[in-house]
Write a protein that holds these residues in place. Structure first.
Motif, PDB file in Angstrom:
ATOM      1  N   UNK A 124       2.220   1.799  -3.419  1.00  0.00           N
ATOM      2  CA  UNK A 124       1.215   2.272  -4.390  1.00  0.00           C
ATOM      3  C   UNK A 124       0.862   3.741  -4.148  1.00  0.00           C
ATOM      4  N   UNK A 125       0.717   4.104  -2.864  1.00  0.00           N
ATOM      5  CA  UNK A 125       0.422   5.508  -2.570  1.00  0.00           C
ATOM      6  C   UNK A 125       1.589   6.388  -3.010  1.00  0.00           C
TER       7      UNK A 125
ATOM      8  N   UNK B 202       0.841  -1.204   0.000  1.00  0.00           N
ATOM      9  CA  UNK B 202       0.000   0.000   0.000  1.00  0.00           C
ATOM     10  C   UNK B 202       0.874   1.251   0.000  1.00  0.00           C
TER      11      UNK B 202
ATOM     12  N   UNK C 137       1.401   7.158  -6.748  1.00  0.00           N
ATOM     13  CA  UNK C 137       0.438   8.150  -7.249  1.00  0.00           C
ATOM     14  C   UNK C 137       0.675   9.532  -6.647  1.00  0.00           C
ATOM     15  N   UNK C 138       1.184   9.572  -5.420  1.00  0.00           N
ATOM     16  CA  UNK C 138       1.333  10.881  -4.787  1.00  0.00           C
ATOM     17  C   UNK C 138       2.587  11.600  -5.236  1.00  0.00           C
TER      18      UNK C 138
END
Ligand SMILES: Cc1cc2nc3c(=O)[nH]c(=O)nc-3n(C[C@H](O)[C@H](O)[C@H](O)COP(=O)(O)OP(=O)(O)OC[C@H]3O[C@@H](n4cnc5c(N)ncnc54)[C@H](O)[C@@H]3O)c2cc1C
Ligand SMILES: Nc1ncnc2c1ncn2[C@@H]1O[C@H](COP(=O)(O)O)[C@@H](O)[C@H]1O
Lengths: 256, 327
Positions: B320-321, B317, B324-325
């Motif tokens: 993945x964050x 997680x 995108x961030x």
């Protein structure tokens, strides 16, 4: 020194809340307990007596005949006496009226230190104790996690947002309890028996000579929060599930 | 009637507290007509820069209050200063955050001034043309819609329940007042302040919370959650069981006997979802649960979930964050 603890009888925290056809909360089938925060206050009062820093600990509640049960529990935990203001027939009291009645009773029975929970878990108002302190014109410390009582003063630790404050003030004063104040004891069987003989006095609002104002606000309706549908679960390997979840949070829920 | 709405802005660590624009949003919604005025009040010393920032908000005036004794920084001082400034401010509605400060001074002022009060407001509605206030009761299991019967009242507003009011490009005028307090007004003294390193983000105001329960297994488990929290700029929350087990400081506890939070995103890792935990976080906008037990109650009220071992899922997680961030 006399300590008086304000206790309210509330719904057990695990109770399911249901509404009847007219939208009123059904309370008859629900198990009642002493408001959890008030138990911390009761425990603190008993410890003060045990340490001989106080001569006497009393509990005071505005409620009805059902409330006697909660008061008996406090007596069984170890407080010396209980006072009930029976509001049956008043059709409920808001924070302001509750505070007026409690303050009038406090004046009648006398106090040096008032302890209470900081919030009642049923109405979630966190108003009554501060209002009581105002009516009595005494200082207060709110949401306290540690208390030291001295001859004429108290020192209290409180969790303010982001910091711990240590405050000092003079007696008489009012202190409200946070959860980390102590660990409330369970009544033992012998103490439950003893509690039956301890004094429990009952007053009516009329006995206290309080001029009751009309309530300042009105509940238009109670309603149950819209239930969530249940979680959307993501399967696959931890890496696939994590990728799908993050994508949903960005594109569907739009929270990141 | 054109009412005067007083908003009390809090200053925290030398800056305007994050909930301030949300309180201004509530005040704007309460304006009954074009003549209604919003006054933003700041109380305390050395707050010039904060006042300038506050004046950028869509309010009619900023009033900076100081009192004439030595400031210690207690809530009692703010209470007494506001009380002493009552005539001058001439407010009809006082809007406070449902914060440590608001919870304390709100009921005191309502009682002193004979005003009504509604605490922990999360929504405004309309009932036959009159504004009504929605607030959670019974640990969020019931909501009440309340109508105020008194013309003057105090509100405390839950953090993150309202959107922030946007700056409108104008600077409001700033007034400064030194209030004379009666000699014996202050009865409480501040002996000591312990600033707690709770992380950069205050739990009750965090926009994202990463929370851990017994499933994190120990204090190291909370360290394990930190990279995820860091990527998201999140505060760390916990269940009571994790606090009682000594994994983390009680100030992180979310729930009925902990803090009430309302972030945009709440990620519960290894938390079963007991009713008392739910009580503190059920008004979060989006709830994510990671739990290895598919029957854990938390999945009944979470929006999204992954059934699995948090020690396997969380690093993915975080990754993945981060993707995108940082893109
Ligand atoms: C008066 C009262 C007040 C209370 N107040 C609060 C409160 O304010 N806040 C609060 O939180 N609780 C409160 N409680 C306690 C509450 O009832 C629960 O006991 C508590 O919330 C449970 O915490 P938990 O979910 O961390 O632990 P558990 O219930 O033990 O759940 C742990 C979860 O972790 C999962 N898990 C284990 N290992 C893993 C893994 N490797 N990966 C993923 N998942 C895993 C398990 O499946 C389980 O669901 C209160 C109780 C009472 C009686
Ligand atoms: N009816 C009542 N009788 C006695 N004490 C009360 C009553 N209502 C509230 N209190 C006290 O005030 C605290 C906060 O209650 P509330 O303002 O209702 O959230 C409670 O924890 C009690 O200590």
């Amino acid at each position: 020194m006399k300590v008086v603890v304000l206790v309210k009888q509330t719904f057990a925290t695990e109770a399911r809340i249901e509404l009847d056809e007219s939208g009123e909360i059904i309370s008859s089938r629900v198990k009642k307990v002493v408001n959890p925060y008030d138990e911390f206050a009761v425990e603190e009062a008993i410890q003060l007596v045990e340490r001989k820093q106080a001569e006497k600990a009393a509990v005071l509640s505005l409620g009805n005949t059902e409330t006697q049960e909660g008061l008996r529990q406090c007596l069984a935990m170890g407080v010396d006496e209980a006072v009930l203001i029976d509001e049956s027939g008043m059709g409920g009291a808001d924070s302001s009226i509750t505070a007026e009645l409690l303050a009038a009773a406090l004046k009648k029975i006398g106090f040096d230190l008032i302890l209470s929970g900081y919030v009642a878990v049923d109405d979630n108002a966190a108003q009554v104790p501060m209002r009581v302190a105002e009516i009595l014109g005494i200082p207060h410390v709110n949401v306290v996690s540690r208390l030291e009582v001295q001859e004429n003063s108290v020192k209290a630790w409180r969790e303010a947002d982001g910091r711990t404050e240590v405050l000092a003030t003079q007696l008489p004063c009012l202190v409200t309890a946070d959860k980390s104040l102590n660990k409330p004891r369970y009544p033992t069987l012998p103490n439950i028996m003893k509690a039956k003989k301890k004094p429990l006095a009952t007053y009516t609002p009329a006995d206290l000579g309080v001029d009751l104002k009309s309530p300042g606000c009105r509940v238009v309706r109670h309603f149950l929060p819209a239930g969530r549908a249940g979680a959307h679960l993501f399967d696959g390997t931890p890496s696939e599930a994590a990728a799908a979840l993050v994508s949903a949070l960005r594109n569907e829920a739009k929270v990141v | 009637m054109a009412e005067k709405i007083i908003v009390l802005a809090e200053v925290q660590n030398g800056a305007l507290r994050k909930n301030t624009p949300q309180l201004v949003d509530v005040a704007r919604r309460l304006k009954s007509n074009a003549e209604s005025r919003i006054i933003l009040v700041l109380a305390g010393p050395k707050i010039e820069s904060v006042a300038t920032e506050a004046a950028g908000l869509p309010v009619d005036q900023v009033v900076r209050l100081e009192h004439d004794q030595a400031w210690q920084g207690t809530s009692e001082e703010i209470l007494e200063t506001l009380h002493a400034a009552r005539q001058e401010l001439e407010g009809d509605i006082l809007v406070l955050g449902n914060t440590s400060l608001g919870k304390e001074i709100g009921p005191c002022l309502a009682q002193r001034w004979g005003w009504g009060m509604i605490s922990d407001v999360i929504r405004l509605e309309d009932h036959q043309g009159k504004p009504t206030f929605i607030r959670p009761c019974y640990a969020g299991k019931v909501f009440d819609e309340i109508e105020m019967l008194q013309p003057q009242f105090v509100l405390t507003v839950r953090s993150n329940a309202f959107p922030p009011a946007e700056n409108d490009g104008r600077q409001a005028e700033i007034l400064e007042r030194v209030i004379a307090l009666p000699k014996d007004a202050l009865k409480t003294s501040l002996v000591e302040v312990v600033e707690r390193p709770t992380g950069k983000v205050e739990l009750t105001e965090a926009d994202v919370i990463v929370s851990g329960g017994m499933g994190v297994k120990g204090p190291e488990g909370f360290e394990f959650l930190k990279p995820l929290a860091e990527v998201l700029g999140a505060a760390i929350g916990s269940s009571r069981a994790a606090v009682l087990a000594g994994f983390i400081h009680p100030s992180h506890q979310v729930g009925q006997t902990g803090k009430t939070v309302s972030p945009s995103l709440y990620i519960a890792c290894g938390i079963s979802g007991a009713i008392q935990h739910k009580a503190g976080m059920s008004t979060s906008k989006c709830i994510v649960a990671i739990n290895k037990d598919p029957d854990a109650p938390i999945f009944e009220f979470a929006d999204y979930g992954i059934v699995g071992d948090l020690f396997e899922v969380v690093p993915h997680l975080t990754e993945e964050f981060r993707k995108i961030l940082q893109s």
